[in-house]
Motif scaffolding. Structure first.
Motif, mmCIF file in Angstrom:
data_model
loop_
_atom_site.group_PDB
_atom_site.id
_atom_site.type_symbol
_atom_site.label_atom_id
_atom_site.label_comp_id
_atom_site.label_asym_id
_atom_site.label_seq_id
_atom_site.Cartn_x
_atom_site.Cartn_y
_atom_site.Cartn_z
ATOM 1 N N GLU A 28 0.846 -1.201 0.000
ATOM 2 C CA GLU A 28 0.000 0.000 0.000
ATOM 3 C C GLU A 28 0.883 1.253 0.000
ATOM 4 O OE1 GLU A 28 -2.849 -0.097 3.157
ATOM 5 O OE2 GLU A 28 -3.529 -2.109 2.631
ATOM 6 N N ALA A 29 0.300 2.378 -0.336
ATOM 7 C CA ALA A 29 1.027 3.639 -0.446
ATOM 8 C C ALA A 29 1.676 4.027 0.891
ATOM 9 C CB ALA A 29 0.081 4.745 -0.904
ATOM 10 N N MET A 30 2.852 4.663 0.781
ATOM 11 C CA MET A 30 3.614 5.063 1.965
ATOM 12 C C MET A 30 4.030 6.529 1.855
ATOM 13 S SD MET A 30 6.229 1.823 2.200
ATOM 14 C CE MET A 30 6.820 2.137 0.541
ATOM 15 N N THR A 31 4.038 7.198 2.991
ATOM 16 C CA THR A 31 4.514 8.582 3.064
ATOM 17 C C THR A 31 5.809 8.613 3.856
ATOM 18 O OG1 THR A 31 2.294 9.520 2.979
ATOM 19 C CG2 THR A 31 4.023 10.910 3.920
ATOM 20 N N TYR A 32 6.796 9.291 3.312
ATOM 21 C CA TYR A 32 8.049 9.570 4.007
ATOM 22 C C TYR A 32 7.936 11.006 4.500
ATOM 23 C CZ TYR A 32 13.138 9.542 4.780
ATOM 24 O OH TYR A 32 14.396 9.584 5.337
ATOM 25 N N LEU A 33 7.730 11.162 5.790
ATOM 26 C CA LEU A 33 7.556 12.477 6.401
ATOM 27 C C LEU A 33 8.915 12.964 6.897
ATOM 28 C CD1 LEU A 33 5.878 14.819 7.411
ATOM 29 C CD2 LEU A 33 5.119 13.392 9.316
ATOM 30 N N ALA A 34 9.526 13.847 6.133
ATOM 31 C CA ALA A 34 10.877 14.339 6.415
ATOM 32 C C ALA A 34 10.802 15.634 7.200
ATOM 33 C CB ALA A 34 11.631 14.556 5.109
ATOM 34 N N THR A 35 11.573 15.716 8.291
ATOM 35 C CA THR A 35 11.526 16.892 9.153
ATOM 36 C C THR A 35 12.764 17.785 9.052
ATOM 37 O OG1 THR A 35 12.474 15.687 11.030
ATOM 38 C CG2 THR A 35 10.064 15.695 10.823
ATOM 39 N N MET A 36 13.801 17.358 8.326
ATOM 40 C CA MET A 36 15.038 18.134 8.292
ATOM 41 C C MET A 36 14.898 19.358 7.394
ATOM 42 S SD MET A 36 18.974 17.051 7.495
ATOM 43 C CE MET A 36 19.239 16.346 9.106
ATOM 44 N N GLU A 37 15.310 20.499 7.925
ATOM 45 C CA GLU A 37 15.358 21.735 7.140
ATOM 46 C C GLU A 37 16.690 21.786 6.401
ATOM 47 O OE1 GLU A 37 13.279 25.252 9.332
ATOM 48 O OE2 GLU A 37 14.402 24.118 10.831
ATOM 49 N N SER A 38 16.670 22.194 5.159
ATOM 50 C CA SER A 38 17.909 22.280 4.376
ATOM 51 C C SER A 38 18.537 23.658 4.567
ATOM 52 C CB SER A 38 17.628 21.990 2.905
ATOM 53 O OG SER A 38 16.628 22.844 2.423
ATOM 54 N N MET A 39 19.228 23.804 5.689
ATOM 55 C CA MET A 39 19.763 25.118 6.050
ATOM 56 C C MET A 39 21.279 25.216 5.897
ATOM 57 S SD MET A 39 17.395 25.893 9.376
ATOM 58 C CE MET A 39 18.245 27.415 9.730
ATOM 59 N N SER A 40 21.950 24.082 5.690
ATOM 60 C CA SER A 40 23.407 24.098 5.581
ATOM 61 C C SER A 40 23.835 23.089 4.529
ATOM 62 C CB SER A 40 24.038 23.739 6.932
ATOM 63 O OG SER A 40 23.752 22.379 7.237
ATOM 64 N N LYS A 41 25.097 23.165 4.121
ATOM 65 C CA LYS A 41 25.620 22.198 3.152
ATOM 66 C C LYS A 41 25.533 20.780 3.713
ATOM 67 C CE LYS A 41 28.741 25.322 0.738
ATOM 68 N NZ LYS A 41 30.120 25.650 0.417
ATOM 69 N N ALA A 42 25.819 20.624 4.994
ATOM 70 C CA ALA A 42 25.771 19.294 5.617
ATOM 71 C C ALA A 42 24.349 18.733 5.616
ATOM 72 C CB ALA A 42 26.313 19.357 7.045
ATOM 73 N N SER A 43 23.364 19.571 5.938
ATOM 74 C CA SER A 43 21.983 19.084 5.953
ATOM 75 C C SER A 43 21.501 18.767 4.542
ATOM 76 C CB SER A 43 21.044 20.076 6.646
ATOM 77 O OG SER A 43 20.961 21.294 5.942
ATOM 78 N N ILE A 44 21.903 19.580 3.566
ATOM 79 C CA ILE A 44 21.523 19.317 2.174
ATOM 80 C C ILE A 44 22.123 17.993 1.712
ATOM 81 C CG2 ILE A 44 21.827 20.106 -0.211
ATOM 82 C CD1 ILE A 44 21.594 23.001 0.935
ATOM 83 N N LYS A 45 23.373 17.746 2.057
ATOM 84 C CA LYS A 45 24.020 16.479 1.680
ATOM 85 C C LYS A 45 23.313 15.293 2.326
ATOM 86 C CE LYS A 45 28.401 14.084 1.470
ATOM 87 N NZ LYS A 45 29.820 14.099 1.723
ATOM 88 N N ARG A 46 22.961 15.430 3.583
ATOM 89 C CA ARG A 46 22.261 14.345 4.297
ATOM 90 C C ARG A 46 20.896 14.070 3.658
ATOM 91 N NH1 ARG A 46 23.282 11.749 8.903
ATOM 92 N NH2 ARG A 46 21.533 10.934 10.103
ATOM 93 N N ILE A 47 20.180 15.128 3.321
ATOM 94 C CA ILE A 47 18.874 14.991 2.668
ATOM 95 C C ILE A 47 19.042 14.293 1.316
ATOM 96 C CG2 ILE A 47 17.029 16.304 1.547
ATOM 97 C CD1 ILE A 47 17.360 18.375 3.885
ATOM 98 N N GLU A 48 20.042 14.692 0.545
ATOM 99 C CA GLU A 48 20.285 14.066 -0.762
ATOM 100 C C GLU A 48 20.616 12.585 -0.611
ATOM 101 O OE1 GLU A 48 23.374 16.576 -2.319
ATOM 102 O OE2 GLU A 48 21.934 18.054 -3.076
#
Length: 180
Positions: A28-48
């Protein structure tokens, strides 16, 4: 079913949680509820990195850094909440036009939000980080953050059907059992 997935940094929690929800959802359908804000290079890399890892697994992404209960109706009935410590941080520490604002008491509100998601869902898998066992002393705000996260973790664990702790990618059942 609500499952709390705990572990230290880079312990395999997220990958385990994804596989678990895929099994629980039975296609069945699934939602990935992501809470991280992309505020820094490190957070953007982690999100990617997280986005690459879940490619082709069938998750629909919703990015919601705060007030997660407000989007419950937009989620599928199978939800992966990634991750509780980030959500607590987003709710507790705020930069706005007036400067830095500290909201020290957030665990009650976040607990209510999580319970609303749980009531809405068929399966809710929550990723949580073990930040409590390093034995270090921190500044007052960090200690308050850890205290709120600890309180919230205990309340969720109490209500959860199962709690799993990961060490080096190996799961250990702390509470309940998972049948899927």
């Amino acid at each position: 079913m609500m499952v709390l997935v705990m572990g230290g940094a880079s312990s395999g929690k997220s990958e385990y949680a994804e596989k678990l929800l895929m099994n629980l959802s039975k296609g069945e359908a699934m939602t990935y509820l992501a809470t991280m804000e992309s505020m820094s290079k490190a957070s953007i890399k982690r999100i990617e990195n997280h986005a690459r890892r879940r490619e082709g697994k069938g998750f629909d992404l919703i990015e919601q850094e705060k007030n997660i209960s407000s989007i419950a109706g937009s989620c599928h009935k199978n939800i992966l909440l990634e991750c509780l410590p980030t959500l607590v941080s987003n709710e507790m520490f705020e930069n706005n036009s007036d400067g830095f604002v500290f909201h020290p008491e957030v665990s009650e509100r976040i607990f209510a939000d999580v319970m609303k998601l749980y009531e809405y869902s068929d399966n809710l898998v929550i990723v949580n980080n073990d930040v409590f066992s390093d034995g270090k002393l921190y500044d007052e705000m960090t200690e308050k953050y850890m205290s709120e996260l600890g309180t919230l973790s205990c309340k969720i664990a109490e209500r959860a059907d199962a709690v799993v702790y990961l060490t080096a990618g190996l799961p250990e059942m702390i509470k309940g059992e998972i049948k899927c």
